[in-house]
Write an enzyme that holds these catalytic residues in place. Structure first.
Site, short mmCIF file in Angstrom:
data_model
loop_
_atom_site.label_atom_id
_atom_site.label_comp_id
_atom_site.label_asym_id
_atom_site.label_seq_id
_atom_site.Cartn_x
_atom_site.Cartn_y
_atom_site.Cartn_z
N ASP A 14 0.87 -1.17 0.00
CA ASP A 14 0.00 0.00 0.00
C ASP A 14 0.91 1.23 0.00
O ASP A 14 1.79 1.36 0.86
CB ASP A 14 -0.86 -0.05 1.27
CG ASP A 14 -1.82 1.13 1.41
OD1 ASP A 14 -1.61 2.16 0.76
OD2 ASP A 14 -2.78 1.00 2.19
N VAL A 15 0.72 2.14 -0.95
CA VAL A 15 1.61 3.30 -1.06
C VAL A 15 1.47 4.27 0.11
O VAL A 15 2.27 5.21 0.23
CB VAL A 15 1.42 4.05 -2.39
CG1 VAL A 15 1.87 3.20 -3.55
CG2 VAL A 15 -0.01 4.55 -2.55
N TYR B 149 -11.15 13.74 -5.10
CA TYR B 149 -10.28 13.36 -6.22
C TYR B 149 -9.65 14.59 -6.86
O TYR B 149 -8.43 14.64 -7.07
CB TYR B 149 -11.10 12.58 -7.25
CG TYR B 149 -10.32 12.07 -8.43
CD1 TYR B 149 -9.48 10.96 -8.31
CD2 TYR B 149 -10.42 12.67 -9.68
CE1 TYR B 149 -8.77 10.47 -9.40
CE2 TYR B 149 -9.72 12.20 -10.78
CZ TYR B 149 -8.89 11.10 -10.64
OH TYR B 149 -8.19 10.63 -11.72
N LYS C 292 -5.68 15.57 -6.99
CA LYS C 292 -5.00 15.68 -8.28
C LYS C 292 -4.44 17.07 -8.53
O LYS C 292 -3.45 17.23 -9.25
CB LYS C 292 -5.94 15.24 -9.41
CG LYS C 292 -6.28 13.75 -9.38
CD LYS C 292 -5.04 12.87 -9.39
CE LYS C 292 -5.36 11.39 -9.53
NZ LYS C 292 -4.16 10.55 -9.54
#
Length: 253
Positions: free
Chosen positions: A52-53, A145, A149
């Site tokens: 998992d990052v 999101y 981003k």
């Protein structure tokens, strides 16, 4: 291309297309992904890590292993991300917000944090972060999101300034709507949220570009290979859309 390349979320989708493109160009490839089954399907000569990052302990161990086996890292593709909830801002749960920010933004930060010392030591490197056209125009009903981003763009521009004196470049790729299973999930959720059919939402995305179509994962992969190559040796701090030219980010049908 004789490069050592790490791609997060590299076992499927856009990340897998990147891995394939780099391998075809002659690079050594390492993919990190949460999906062990998908990792097992990757070519046996690719390095593979299931993690998992957002788990810094796991990331630290992976970068140590890469350094031990490869002696460094030339290119990092921070590609891991999730779509997050599709909802009006007043209906977004704080836990969902935090999860979306953690995977998309914290994950990119942590990977860059642990890649930087390896690249500084060799005086060269390229960091690529996958953002989205949602990071350029905003995205109704997708506040977590879009915020994440946009955030990675600020991160990348800062990294380009901070790491440039060490010979390390950092750029952002902003894909538009990419054909594939992940986008199908987005289409389905937006159709429900907007009271439309899947095909109506699809056409809305397509008609919002001057080229009138979705893109393919291979289009994003080709840009990644270019930005990591010597042909782009003085390209840094840039935000490049691969989206068929978005002219209306929120088309109304």
């Amino acid at each position: 291309m004789n490069a050592r390349v790490l791609i997060t979320a590299g076992a499927s989708g856009v990340g897998h297309a990147m891995a394939q493109a780099f391998a075809t160009a002659g690079a050594r490839v390492w993919v990190a992904d949460l999906d062990q089954v998908a990792l097992d399907r990757c070519p046996s000569d690719w390095g593979r890590s299931c993690l998992d990052v957002t788990d810094e302990t796991a990331l630290r161990a992976m970068f140590a292993r890469i350094d031990a086996e490869w002696g460094g890292l030339d290119t990092l593709c921070c590609n891991a991300g999730i779509a997050g909830p599709t909802a009006r801002v007043e209906d977004v749960d704080l836990a969902d917000w935090r999860t979306c920010i953690a995977v998309n933004l914290d994950g990119a930060f942590l990977c860059a944090k642990h890649a930087a010392p390896l690249m500084k030591r060799q005086g060269a490197g390229a960091i690529l972060i996958t953002s989205s056209t949602a990071g350029q125009y905003g995205y109704p009903n997708r506040a977590p999101y879009a915020a994440a981003k946009w955030g990675v763009i600020g991160l990348a521009k800062t990294l380009a300034m901070e790491l440039g004196p060490h010979g390390i470049r950092c750029n952002v790729i902003c894909p538009g709507a990419v054909e594939g299973p992940r986008m199908e999930g987005v289409l389905a959720r937006e159709a429900v949220a907007k009271g439309m059919t899947r095909d109506q939402v699809y056409q809305g995305y397509a008609s919002g570009t001057s080229m009138g179509r979705f893109i393919e994962a291979q289009d994003v992969a080709a840009m990644a290979v270019f930005l990591a190559s010597d042909a782009a040796r003085l390209v840094s701090g840039q935000v490049i859309a691969v989206d068929g030219h978005t002219v209306n980010p929120d088309p109304k049908l």
